[in-house]
Design an enzyme around this catalytic site. Structure first.
Site, PDB file in Angstrom:
ATOM      1  N   SER B 122       5.717   3.518  -6.282  1.00 10.91           N
ATOM      2  CA  SER B 122       5.230   4.675  -5.516  1.00 10.91           C
ATOM      3  C   SER B 122       5.672   4.556  -4.068  1.00 10.91           C
ATOM      4  O   SER B 122       5.848   3.437  -3.551  1.00 10.91           O
ATOM      5  CB  SER B 122       3.701   4.703  -5.586  1.00 10.91           C
ATOM      6  OG  SER B 122       3.170   5.581  -4.615  1.00 10.91           O
ATOM      7  N   TYR B 146      -3.607   0.288  -4.029  1.00 14.96           N
ATOM      8  CA  TYR B 146      -2.643   0.848  -4.975  1.00 14.96           C
ATOM      9  C   TYR B 146      -1.216   0.481  -4.561  1.00 14.96           C
ATOM     10  O   TYR B 146      -0.420  -0.002  -5.370  1.00 14.96           O
ATOM     11  CB  TYR B 146      -2.825   2.364  -5.019  1.00 14.96           C
ATOM     12  CG  TYR B 146      -1.909   3.107  -5.947  1.00 14.96           C
ATOM     13  CD1 TYR B 146      -2.146   3.151  -7.313  1.00 14.96           C
ATOM     14  CD2 TYR B 146      -0.810   3.812  -5.453  1.00 14.96           C
ATOM     15  CE1 TYR B 146      -1.318   3.859  -8.166  1.00 14.96           C
ATOM     16  CE2 TYR B 146       0.028   4.524  -6.293  1.00 14.96           C
ATOM     17  CZ  TYR B 146      -0.227   4.547  -7.656  1.00 14.96           C
ATOM     18  OH  TYR B 146       0.599   5.246  -8.492  1.00 14.96           O
ATOM     19  N   LYS B 150       1.420  -2.004  -6.544  1.00 15.27           N
ATOM     20  CA  LYS B 150       2.760  -1.556  -6.940  1.00 15.27           C
ATOM     21  C   LYS B 150       3.829  -2.467  -6.337  1.00 15.27           C
ATOM     22  O   LYS B 150       4.813  -2.814  -7.005  1.00 15.27           O
ATOM     23  CB  LYS B 150       2.974  -0.101  -6.499  1.00 15.27           C
ATOM     24  CG  LYS B 150       2.118   0.918  -7.261  1.00 15.27           C
ATOM     25  CD  LYS B 150       2.497   0.995  -8.731  1.00 15.27           C
ATOM     26  CE  LYS B 150       1.769   2.100  -9.484  1.00 15.27           C
ATOM     27  NZ  LYS B 150       2.101   2.107 -10.922  1.00 15.27           N
TER      28      LYS B 150
END
Lengths: 333, 333
Positions: B122, B146, B150
């Site tokens: 992302s 997050y 990632k």
């Protein structure tokens, strides 16, 4: 002030333990206890309250048991070294990544608790292509499993520091030189060996060319980094808790010149040049020098030349004497 | 050609499954089977051999069971989304990090097996301070759990690709716009909502100023990225398997102008400006635009302006018609 040291039975762990006992205080408070952990049982210094435990950090129960004393400072040294992490991928990830995660989970499981965590990362987070001098803004791109595992832990510790689970400082340690002890099979071993062995009158092999450049700090500086990282305010670090550290930028040729200045030509004559292209290829991808502005501004310091690094070894490991000179003088009598 | 899709029940997973069934082949071979996995059971398309499984990827046994068919290509979409990973730290790491590790361990446990792994990373791996246009050499510094998870997976997949365990391509997906479905609580939700709702004659809230800039690609482009990543030669990627991707660099104002060009002023009139400083602060730290030279050289492509992104939504979600215009025309009759 209770301190947990993982990997306490290792060379740096033992020196750190001794240094903490000698100074008696940390972060403005008397050291009242220590928890020393390693895969082999460490030795708890006499007169220190606490425990010395043989644990496998990758076992979450073991990590939880270590945190029961709620140490104020955790110095997390435990790791599978570079060569083994490369050869045994599963073991490297189990200890170097999952061991750190288990420690973090055990911290998060405690209520109202936010310890300072000093994490030993490594310049192995960097890999070629690299600029000759690595500034603080150069992105880490590891070329080994060890470097990848250390970088993953840095990212984790940045995130958990941001969230207030812990208060981390990740130190990208330079190559430690002169590492005491016997020669070993590590690709970096010769950087210490070509100084350490000649100083005691033994022969050493040099497998690379004299213009090979690398980044060094003494074991004494490494201990100093760890203690300083436990004490600094982390406010100015912001969200990036990983620091490149000061050290000595030296070629192999500069190492040999320093050896000659400190211990004379008899010491230098003990170095045998035996080219090893495999070692040359490995160390050719390693960082050569750093410009560690953030760490310098935070007050981290190391030796400034190779003569000092040799002098530290003579003081800390050889009782202040240079055996090779005694040997040479003995030989001339 | 057997394909495993994790997170197959999600919006992108369903579109990818449909696109693969429609094309019938991948990497020059007919698609002979699919394994679709998610926490809720996905739907296996009719006429496709394979299995649809409800699994918890963070359970190593579940991951091993998924790999028993030795899929040639694994598209790993499964993730806890940004907001939930931030709110529930343990769950985010369990699924987004440990789920990926479990998948990798299950791959490593198979003999003579090196699948292509397409991993959805992302642009959340990047965080402020950032240049206005992010080149391929800008270091990722996540500001969310997050993004950290990632990035840790990217580092892992680079290492395991280097070691030949798998052959990964990590795609740093732009913000998907127009995301079909209902408005949701995600901080990024308004980027889609201010287009999606007016197109069907419903009101939408705009919580930030019109000069807020961000990086978008359509769901159709996202599916295209995944299929292209499954097909490319990874030789030119070297050791860095993570790619910034092409997309559309647009301000909120440019989104609204495109909406007016495509659907008229009646659609724009349905947007209510309701400042939300909390949302503004979150999206203010996000990337604004990329210069994704590596991905462009590898043949990745996306829309080039917001008009195209709206048109894709009209074609793929609204049957080629713009309901708001029908409503407006109906109203004028």
């Amino acid at each position: 002030m209770h301190i947990l040291i993982t990997g306490a039975a290792g060379m740096i762990g033992q020196k750190l333990t001794a240094a903490l006992v000698a100074r008696g205080h940390l972060r403005g408070a008397s050291i009242t206890g220590m928890t020393l952990a390693d895969v082999v049982p460490p030795t708890l210094p006499s007169g220190i309250a606490g425990q010395a435990l043989a644990v496998d950090l990758s076992n979450p129960d073991a990590a939880r048991s270590l945190l029961e004393t709620r140490p104020d400072v955790i110095v997390h040294l435990a790791a599978i070294v570079s060569g083994e992490a490369e050869a045994d991928t599963a073991k490297g990830y189990a200890v170097n990544l999952q061991g750190t995660i288990a420690l973090c989970d055990a911290i998060a499981a405690q209520q109202d608790y936010r310890p300072r965590m000093v994490f030993t990362s490594s310049i192995a987070v960097f890999g070629a292509p690299l600029p000759p001098v690595i500034g603080d803004d150069v992105p880490p791109k590891p070329l080994t499993s060890y470097g990848a595992q250390k970088l993953m832990c840095e990212v984790l510790l940045n995130d958990l520091s941001r969230k207030g689970v812990l208060d981390a400082v990740s130190l990208r340690l330079p190559t430690i030189c002169i590492r005491p002890g016997k020669p070993n099979a590590a690709a970096s071993g010769f950087y210490s060996s070509i100084l350490r062995e000649p100083l005691i009158g033994e022969r050493a092999k040099l497998p690379v060319s004299e213009d090979t450049r690398h980044w060094f700090a003494s074991p004494r500086s490494a201990v100093g980094f760890l203690i300083h990282a436990a004490e600094i305010s982390t406010e100015s670090l912001g969200l990036d808790r990983a620091l490149n550290l000061p050290g000595v930028d030296a070629t192999v040729g500069a190492e040999i010149e320093a050896l000659e200045r400190v211990a004379g030509p008899d010491a230098v004559a003990l170095i045998d040049k035996v080219d090893d292209p495999t070692v040359g290829a490995i160390v050719g991808g390693w960082p050569q020098a750093f410009d560690p502005q953030r760490a310098l501004a935070l007050g981290f310091s190391a030796e400034t030349d190779m003569d000092q690094i040799i002098q530290v070894h003579i003081e800390d490991e050889l009782g202040g004497q240079i055996p090779v000179q005694d040997l040479a003088e003995g030989g001339r009598q």
